[in-house]
Design a protein around this motif. Structure first.
Motif, short mmCIF file in Angstrom:
data_model
loop_
_atom_site.label_atom_id
_atom_site.label_comp_id
_atom_site.label_asym_id
_atom_site.label_seq_id
_atom_site.Cartn_x
_atom_site.Cartn_y
_atom_site.Cartn_z
N LEU A 212 -47.03 8.48 28.40
CA LEU A 212 -46.12 7.45 28.89
C LEU A 212 -46.91 6.26 29.41
O LEU A 212 -46.58 5.11 29.14
CB LEU A 212 -45.27 8.04 30.02
CG LEU A 212 -44.32 7.11 30.75
CD1 LEU A 212 -43.16 6.74 29.85
CD2 LEU A 212 -43.80 7.74 32.03
N LEU B 36 -46.93 12.66 30.51
CA LEU B 36 -47.02 11.66 31.56
C LEU B 36 -48.12 10.65 31.20
O LEU B 36 -47.95 9.44 31.34
CB LEU B 36 -47.37 12.36 32.87
CG LEU B 36 -46.71 11.94 34.15
CD1 LEU B 36 -45.22 11.87 33.98
CD2 LEU B 36 -47.06 12.92 35.25
N GLU C 12 -41.00 4.10 38.17
CA GLU C 12 -39.76 4.85 38.26
C GLU C 12 -39.70 5.91 37.17
O GLU C 12 -39.40 7.08 37.43
CB GLU C 12 -38.58 3.89 38.12
CG GLU C 12 -37.41 4.22 38.99
CD GLU C 12 -36.48 3.03 39.09
OE1 GLU C 12 -35.41 3.09 38.47
OE2 GLU C 12 -36.85 2.02 39.75
N ALA C 13 -40.00 5.49 35.96
CA ALA C 13 -40.00 6.44 34.84
C ALA C 13 -41.02 7.54 35.08
O ALA C 13 -40.80 8.71 34.76
CB ALA C 13 -40.32 5.71 33.54
N PHE C 14 -42.12 7.14 35.69
CA PHE C 14 -43.21 8.09 35.94
C PHE C 14 -42.78 9.14 36.96
O PHE C 14 -42.83 10.35 36.69
CB PHE C 14 -44.43 7.32 36.44
CG PHE C 14 -45.69 8.14 36.55
CD1 PHE C 14 -46.54 8.27 35.46
CD2 PHE C 14 -46.03 8.75 37.73
CE1 PHE C 14 -47.70 9.00 35.55
CE2 PHE C 14 -47.18 9.50 37.84
CZ PHE C 14 -48.03 9.61 36.75
N ALA D 44 -40.79 -0.53 37.19
CA ALA D 44 -39.98 0.17 36.19
C ALA D 44 -40.77 1.34 35.66
O ALA D 44 -40.26 2.45 35.50
CB ALA D 44 -39.61 -0.79 35.06
N ARG E 279 -37.43 -1.15 30.37
CA ARG E 279 -36.34 -1.95 30.91
C ARG E 279 -36.82 -3.28 31.48
O ARG E 279 -37.77 -3.32 32.26
CB ARG E 279 -35.67 -1.14 32.01
CG ARG E 279 -34.46 -1.77 32.61
CD ARG E 279 -34.07 -0.99 33.85
NE ARG E 279 -35.17 -0.94 34.81
CZ ARG E 279 -35.14 -0.24 35.93
NH1 ARG E 279 -34.08 0.48 36.22
NH2 ARG E 279 -36.16 -0.26 36.76
#
Lengths: 308, 308
Positions: free
Chosen positions: B84, B81, A65-67, A62, B95
DNA sequence: CATCGTGATAAGTTTTGCTTATGTTAAACG
DNA sequence: CGTTTAACATAAGCAAAACTTATCACGATG
């Protein structure tokens, strides 16, 4: 501190797309261990795993994916950066800030601007009209890229190139049209109209008249050549104008033009820029365009004045 | 192909800000030659000069200005990034896609969901209710992160952890409330209402009744435990329900609950995920939250049914 | 004219990144 | 049920990149 590299981001993007270390590596033109190592380093730095390695499947976490979602736009921006460079490297492109003195600008600009923007597609031409001293100041401060003015300047930090030479013509009332052209030394006794203080053209005219000390009493200062010519038409005196201004300025005034006998007064118009300006080569090209444009034009205007 | 690096972009940005190689280098924690070399490489690659070096002044070229303008957003994106990553590394975040079978979901979810989102701040919980086979499929395809269902599963690629065990209770018409609880083997002669094909709870119930071959004739299939209980209340037969469903499903129906004598039928509810899932540790934490939440709750519900 | 500030250059060393070769693990196959 | 295969990780060696210290070159400045 973290130290993510673009290479790692490119590898990560490739891996996300191909879902396979070997193929992603091939796509990046490296071997699989090279790509594996970079991905591993990246994950270590980030402190999170990006890719879930199965025995036969590779899948984004997950977080991964965001990365990767954010990586795409970044890499595209960098590519744009490289495009920007490629577009700029050969010819002059983008903003060109050019300063021109007032006794040149209105006559030169119309014929030159078109040729410049045609020759250098994508050129964004900014013109500033100012007196020489102000132009040199702005040039030094980096607020101008180049300037067109009367040479010589003699600043050591500035590169000068000549564009063209032009004569000064005598402007007399139309009633004087058939009189003989006065010799150089006779000028000092005539009522000579000049531009206000600061214009180099004023100094050049005075110099020609061999009038060391300006005599303000006898001279009305005009703020533009156009004004001066109108004043001459009104019978207030005589003046000198550069050849390039002749046809424009005398068209709507009751004045006569006359060319001096040798030694003819003249000025050398040139272009200058900071020696450190990396656009030097392109500026030389600009100078050449100006030369080509003006060569025929100056000659043509010279023909309009009978040599008397 | 061009190969700009983030390091070069950072150096260029610093140089544009400080207008001085030495200070920019210090700001980047490197020496001046290191920064100079990188800037030079960058300019060579781009094919254009970014910085105009004067003896005492450093100034951006027009191209350099346009370039640096684009560099800022890029570097900021890269920093985001890294943020994050930092935000994601310690606790479970983002998620979490969890699948739950229908005979668990409606009873477990209300008590567990709250606890999960409280425990894991910033958790984005997605729940899917499906039959076991579909859940396993989605798990394998990576469309689910974990699933809560009846163990054992026995898939080699899946990690299983137990959450709790729960009994099956007999649901009879209210009129039967005082009759003795039938022994296990008597069930096969009663009209047993079951869930439709595919529910693991159906198989577990059948297994307890030692009814090898399902006899469709005598059994009406319900699509939910709720429906089954209502059918029992209407006198159409008896059924079994898991303990966690007892209090909810029997509240609004004319039925009586009874606990079997040993050997009591039961099921083990557990959580599974792909062994390759890097969130394993966090999923263990999730499992523990579920255990803690349900432990007291199961016991409490058990007390509501007299042991007969 | 000597000096200072500033960036470029040189030489040497450390670090990074790549390649080839090999190990490890789990799925697939006979 | 052992063998094979696929796929990623690891290891060793080497080449290139990048950094550091020291020095040079040049123009401005007093």
């Amino acid at each position: 501190m973290l130290n993510v590299t673009l290479k790692q981001l490119r590898y990560a993007e490739a891996l996300a797309r191909h879902q396979h270390f070997g193929r992603a590596a091939a796509a990046c033109s490296v071997t699989q261990p090279a790509l594996s190592a970079q991905i591993k380093d990246l994950e270590t730095m980030l402190g999170s795993v990006l890719f879930e390695r199965g025995a036969r499947t590779l899948r984004l976490t997950a977080f991964g994916e965001a990365f990767v979602e954010r990586v795409g736009p970044i890499l595209r921006s960098v590519d744009e950066l490289e495009d920007l460079a490629r577009a700029a490297q050969d010819r002059l492109i983008g903003r060109l800030r050019i300063g021109i003195i007032p006794t040149i600008a209105p006559y030169l600009l119309p014929v030159v601007a078109r040729n410049l923007t045609d020759t250098f597609e994508g050129l964004d031409l900014h013109v500033r009209e100012s007196l020489t001293s102000k132009l040199l100041e702005e040039l030094a401060e980096g607020r101008l890229d180049t300037a067109i003015l009367a040479l010589p300047i003699g600043e050591p930090g500035l590169q000068e190139v000549a564009l063209f030479d032009e004569e000064f013509l005598l402007v007399r009332p139309l009633s004087d049209a058939n009189k003989p052209v006065p010799p150089q030394e006779a000028l000092r006794h005539m009522k000579l109209l000049l531009l206000e203080e600061g214009h180099c053209f004023r100094d050049q005219a005075l110099s020609f008249c061999e009038t060391q000390a300006p005599r303000p009493r006898e001279m009305l200062d005009g703020s533009s050549l156009s004004t001066l010519v109108q004043m001459v038409g009104a019978g207030m005196g005589v003046t000198l104008i550069p050849q390039m201004a002749a046809s424009v300025e005398t068209r709507s005034a009751a004045v006569a033009l006359a060319r001096f006998q040798a030694p003819q007064p003249q000025r050398r118009v040139g272009m200058v820029w900071r020696r450190t300006n990396p656009l030097a080569e392109q500026l030389q090209q600009v100078a050449q365009v100006v030369r080509d444009t003006t060569a025929a034009w100056i000659a043509e205007q010279a023909g309009e004045v009978e040599p008397v």
